[in-house]
Design a protein around this motif. Structure first.
Motif, PDB file in Angstrom:
ATOM      1  N   UNK A   4     -61.617 -53.509  83.484  1.00 21.25           N
ATOM      2  CA  UNK A   4     -60.720 -54.298  84.315  1.00 21.25           C
ATOM      3  C   UNK A   4     -61.440 -55.594  84.652  1.00 21.25           C
ATOM      4  N   UNK A   5     -60.722 -56.713  84.505  1.00 14.99           N
ATOM      5  CA  UNK A   5     -61.285 -58.034  84.786  1.00 14.99           C
ATOM      6  C   UNK A   5     -60.589 -58.664  85.974  1.00 14.99           C
ATOM      7  N   UNK A   6     -61.322 -59.437  86.749  1.00 12.62           N
ATOM      8  CA  UNK A   6     -60.747 -60.313  87.759  1.00 12.62           C
ATOM      9  C   UNK A   6     -61.002 -61.743  87.310  1.00 12.62           C
ATOM     10  N   UNK A   7     -59.933 -62.532  87.243  1.00 14.66           N
ATOM     11  CA  UNK A   7     -60.001 -63.905  86.736  1.00 14.66           C
ATOM     12  C   UNK A   7     -59.485 -64.831  87.832  1.00 14.66           C
ATOM     13  N   UNK A   8     -60.174 -65.955  88.062  1.00 14.70           N
ATOM     14  CA  UNK A   8     -59.710 -66.895  89.085  1.00 14.70           C
ATOM     15  C   UNK A   8     -58.738 -67.909  88.481  1.00 14.70           C
ATOM     16  N   UNK A   9     -58.306 -68.885  89.298  1.00 12.28           N
ATOM     17  CA  UNK A   9     -57.319 -69.869  88.834  1.00 12.28           C
ATOM     18  C   UNK A   9     -57.846 -70.756  87.710  1.00 12.28           C
ATOM     19  N   UNK A  10     -59.155 -70.956  87.667  1.00 15.06           N
ATOM     20  CA  UNK A  10     -59.743 -71.769  86.604  1.00 15.06           C
ATOM     21  C   UNK A  10     -59.995 -70.943  85.348  1.00 15.06           C
ATOM     22  N   UNK A  11     -59.528 -69.690  85.352  1.00 10.86           N
ATOM     23  CA  UNK A  11     -59.625 -68.754  84.225  1.00 10.86           C
ATOM     24  C   UNK A  11     -61.054 -68.324  83.927  1.00 10.86           C
ATOM     25  N   UNK A  12     -61.921 -68.399  84.925  1.00 15.25           N
ATOM     26  CA  UNK A  12     -63.278 -67.865  84.794  1.00 15.25           C
ATOM     27  C   UNK A  12     -63.268 -66.399  85.197  1.00 15.25           C
ATOM     28  N   UNK A  13     -64.022 -65.594  84.506  1.00 16.59           N
ATOM     29  CA  UNK A  13     -64.113 -64.183  84.826  1.00 16.59           C
ATOM     30  C   UNK A  13     -65.047 -64.026  86.021  1.00 16.59           C
ATOM     31  N   UNK A  14     -64.512 -63.464  87.102  1.00 17.93           N
ATOM     32  CA  UNK A  14     -65.276 -63.294  88.327  1.00 17.93           C
ATOM     33  C   UNK A  14     -65.867 -61.897  88.460  1.00 17.93           C
ATOM     34  N   UNK A  15     -65.185 -60.909  87.863  1.00 10.33           N
ATOM     35  CA  UNK A  15     -65.636 -59.526  88.013  1.00 10.33           C
ATOM     36  C   UNK A  15     -65.273 -58.738  86.764  1.00 10.33           C
ATOM     37  N   UNK A  16     -66.185 -57.876  86.355  1.00 10.79           N
ATOM     38  CA  UNK A  16     -65.989 -56.980  85.216  1.00 10.79           C
ATOM     39  C   UNK A  16     -66.310 -55.568  85.674  1.00 10.79           C
ATOM     40  N   UNK A  17     -65.349 -54.660  85.508  1.00 10.22           N
ATOM     41  CA  UNK A  17     -65.578 -53.277  85.920  1.00 10.22           C
ATOM     42  C   UNK A  17     -66.440 -52.559  84.889  1.00 10.22           C
ATOM     43  N   UNK A  18     -67.028 -51.451  85.264  1.00  7.21           N
ATOM     44  CA  UNK A  18     -67.755 -50.651  84.278  1.00  7.21           C
ATOM     45  C   UNK A  18     -66.794 -50.153  83.185  1.00  7.21           C
ATOM     46  N   UNK A  19     -67.326 -49.887  82.009  1.00  9.52           N
ATOM     47  CA  UNK A  19     -66.519 -49.419  80.891  1.00  9.52           C
ATOM     48  C   UNK A  19     -66.133 -47.956  81.102  1.00  9.52           C
ATOM     49  N   UNK A  20     -64.845 -47.666  80.873  1.00  2.00           N
ATOM     50  CA  UNK A  20     -64.339 -46.296  80.928  1.00  2.00           C
ATOM     51  C   UNK A  20     -63.942 -45.895  79.513  1.00  2.00           C
ATOM     52  N   UNK A  21     -64.347 -44.714  79.104  1.00  2.00           N
ATOM     53  CA  UNK A  21     -64.103 -44.260  77.743  1.00  2.00           C
ATOM     54  C   UNK A  21     -62.943 -43.272  77.708  1.00  2.00           C
ATOM     55  N   UNK A  22     -62.303 -43.177  76.556  1.00  2.00           N
ATOM     56  CA  UNK A  22     -61.215 -42.222  76.374  1.00  2.00           C
ATOM     57  C   UNK A  22     -59.900 -42.779  76.881  1.00  2.00           C
ATOM     58  N   UNK A  23     -58.918 -41.902  76.935  1.00  2.00           N
ATOM     59  CA  UNK A  23     -57.594 -42.286  77.411  1.00  2.00           C
ATOM     60  C   UNK A  23     -57.573 -42.192  78.930  1.00  2.00           C
ATOM     61  N   UNK A  24     -57.717 -43.333  79.572  1.00  2.00           N
ATOM     62  CA  UNK A  24     -57.743 -43.398  81.030  1.00  2.00           C
ATOM     63  C   UNK A  24     -56.654 -44.366  81.457  1.00  2.00           C
ATOM     64  N   UNK A  25     -55.843 -43.965  82.438  1.00  2.00           N
ATOM     65  CA  UNK A  25     -54.791 -44.848  82.937  1.00  2.00           C
ATOM     66  C   UNK A  25     -55.410 -45.994  83.742  1.00  2.00           C
TER      67      UNK A  25
END
Length: 138
Positions: A4-25
């Protein structure tokens, strides 16, 4: 693999969640992720996060079409406006995936390597934005 990414108005990535493997909602990934949003923020989210809420954060989501019904003209206009903003966020996703290591099968099995690869690709996206900025989200 899902992040999951959080992107600001300038389209810069502010936050990246840890990677989740498999079929996860998406909702389960978000529930396990602590969001670093300050109060009074505006969060534009997809319908995959339907029941997700944060205190003191305004959340905008496209209205869902009622079963057997139609959206009003006002709801359709709101969907179009949100759609234009979501297209810009999809461009961020495609910019990250320019690094083919994310699209191809990754055989790097050591713990934490896939997270590191995703972090590097997000950092490259932010670096490209500093060299050649895009138009901000309207």
């Amino acid at each position: 693999m899902k992040n999951v990414l959080l992107v600001n108005k300038q389209l810069e990535i502010q936050y990246l969640s840890p990677t989740h493997f498999g079929k996860v909602h998406d909702k389960r990934v978000v529930d396990e992720t602590p969001y670093p949003l300050p109060q009074g923020s505006l969060l534009l989210q997809d319908l995959g996060f339907l029941a997700f809420t944060l205190e003191r954060v305004t959340i905008q989501m496209p209205p869902k079409k009622p079963r057997g019904g139609q959206l009003t003209a006002l709801e359709k206009a709101a969907n179009r406006a949100l759609g234009c903003r979501r297209v810009a966020i999809e461009h961020v996703n495609s910019s990250i995936k320019r690094c083919r290591i994310l699209k191809d099968v990754c055989r790097l099995l050591r713990h934490g390597v896939r997270d590191l690869v995703m972090e590097i690709c997000c950092a490259l996206h932010n670096f490209r934005l500093r060299l050649d900025p895009w138009l901000p989200i309207p």
